[in-house]
Design an enzyme around this catalytic site. Sequence first.
Site, mmCIF file in Angstrom:
data_model
loop_
_atom_site.group_PDB
_atom_site.id
_atom_site.type_symbol
_atom_site.label_atom_id
_atom_site.label_comp_id
_atom_site.label_asym_id
_atom_site.label_seq_id
_atom_site.Cartn_x
_atom_site.Cartn_y
_atom_site.Cartn_z
ATOM 1 N N HIS A 131 27.812 -65.197 -17.647
ATOM 2 C CA HIS A 131 28.772 -65.539 -16.874
ATOM 3 C C HIS A 131 28.927 -64.525 -15.564
ATOM 4 O O HIS A 131 30.080 -64.135 -15.259
ATOM 5 C CB HIS A 131 30.198 -65.519 -17.520
ATOM 6 C CG HIS A 131 30.250 -66.693 -18.755
ATOM 7 N ND1 HIS A 131 29.497 -67.631 -18.633
ATOM 8 C CD2 HIS A 131 31.112 -66.868 -19.782
ATOM 9 C CE1 HIS A 131 29.795 -68.614 -19.601
ATOM 10 N NE2 HIS A 131 30.921 -68.082 -20.339
ATOM 11 N N HIS A 206 36.134 -72.092 -16.922
ATOM 12 C CA HIS A 206 36.456 -71.941 -18.246
ATOM 13 C C HIS A 206 37.672 -71.851 -18.783
ATOM 14 O O HIS A 206 38.079 -71.041 -19.595
ATOM 15 C CB HIS A 206 35.710 -70.617 -18.367
ATOM 16 C CG HIS A 206 35.155 -69.960 -19.530
ATOM 17 N ND1 HIS A 206 35.559 -69.744 -20.646
ATOM 18 C CD2 HIS A 206 33.879 -69.875 -19.908
ATOM 19 C CE1 HIS A 206 35.065 -69.420 -21.589
ATOM 20 N NE2 HIS A 206 33.868 -69.152 -21.115
ATOM 21 N N GLU A 343 32.643 -76.764 -20.544
ATOM 22 C CA GLU A 343 32.240 -76.251 -19.367
ATOM 23 C C GLU A 343 31.011 -77.113 -18.680
ATOM 24 O O GLU A 343 29.815 -76.871 -19.223
ATOM 25 C CB GLU A 343 31.659 -74.657 -19.523
ATOM 26 C CG GLU A 343 32.583 -74.000 -20.220
ATOM 27 C CD GLU A 343 32.058 -72.860 -21.028
ATOM 28 O OE1 GLU A 343 31.136 -72.026 -20.483
ATOM 29 O OE2 GLU A 343 32.183 -72.380 -22.000
#
Length: 378
Positions: A131, A206, A343
């Site tokens: 991420h 997210h 996601e």
Amino acid sequence: MNKIFAVPLLLISIFLSCKTQVEVKQTMDKKLFGKLADGSEVYIYTLANKSGMEAKIINYGAAVVSLTAPDKNGKLADVVLGYDSLDGYANDKSYFGAIVGRYGNRIADGKFKLDGKEYQLTINDGANHLHGGLKGYNKVLWNETEIAKTGDGASLTLSYESKDGEQGYPGNLKLTVKYTLTNNNELKIEYNAVTDKPTVLNPTHHSYFNLTGDPEKTILDHELMIDADNTTPVAKGLIPTGKFASVANTPMDFRKPTKIGARIDENYDQLKLGLGYDHNWVLNKHQESLPKVLSVYEPVSGRVMEMYTDQPGVQFYSGNFLDGTVKGKNGIMYKHRTGFCLEAQHYPDSPNHPEFPSTKLEPGQVYKQTTIYKFSAR
Ligand code: GLA
């Protein structure tokens, strides 16, 4: 000016200015949310639509802080996890509501090659990059670019300029994210990016959803449907092996609506590796026409969430790392599996898998993504 005209003109202009203010207030509101350690101000923006839904977004991490949706009786409740204050977001390790990037999901050993050159990214997930690394886009202050009320609904556009070399990525990247809360009960997220050097890019959203509206309940009774015949199975560290695996006759099969909790604890290698669901589904349809790729139904409230996207994959994460130690909104400690993420993205570790759709962005190209979360009830 002749007095006969001046008085009505004055009244008309007062009326018009009041009307504009009232309309803007109904659809958009901006308040100070808090200050970061360096003194910079973070704002919270409220978008509202005609049916009373509200999305609250901050310009730190471009995070959705709350999102209300109606149940089958029209009762609105907040359906996302988050924090009451900026401190929560500044210390967050769960990516609540944020835009993650430059690369959402994992890159093995934080390494990849582009045009023959090897790049080393920061490592923040075991031996891997996750991420966007140690300080991803969820931990930076975004700029407010535009607040608008369009025919589509109220929107907020945030932008971030990510520097060449930031977290190890090549190229100065300019990214904008536009959130629109439409009058059709959709939260629409549109991404746009350009770079000045070849780079890789895979931003995603997210939010952790809990459609019961009560984050003290688990999400295990939500019924999930994903229009996907395959996943990209993972090895240790949740890095894809590079193979595609059919979901048929496995707990990964969500082609028909199935309770998230129905098979989550089965003795199945992929579920063991993910500690539950934490995998990429290869979407059967992914076109610019934004097909519906999944839906979630919560039987008690009747709330339904559908997702539409142009992305080739979706990471479905069942909140396996929530363990009751994080204090969220209203002082609630978020327990195991009380929120799930969906996601929309390219497959994990794509830069190391030429067989996967490419995540490369070159100078002169414009990256675009649209993902919609649509709410209804039955
Ligand atoms: C993603 C990952 C998970 C986890 C969460 C955040 O969904 O796939 O493994 O890191 O983010 O906790």
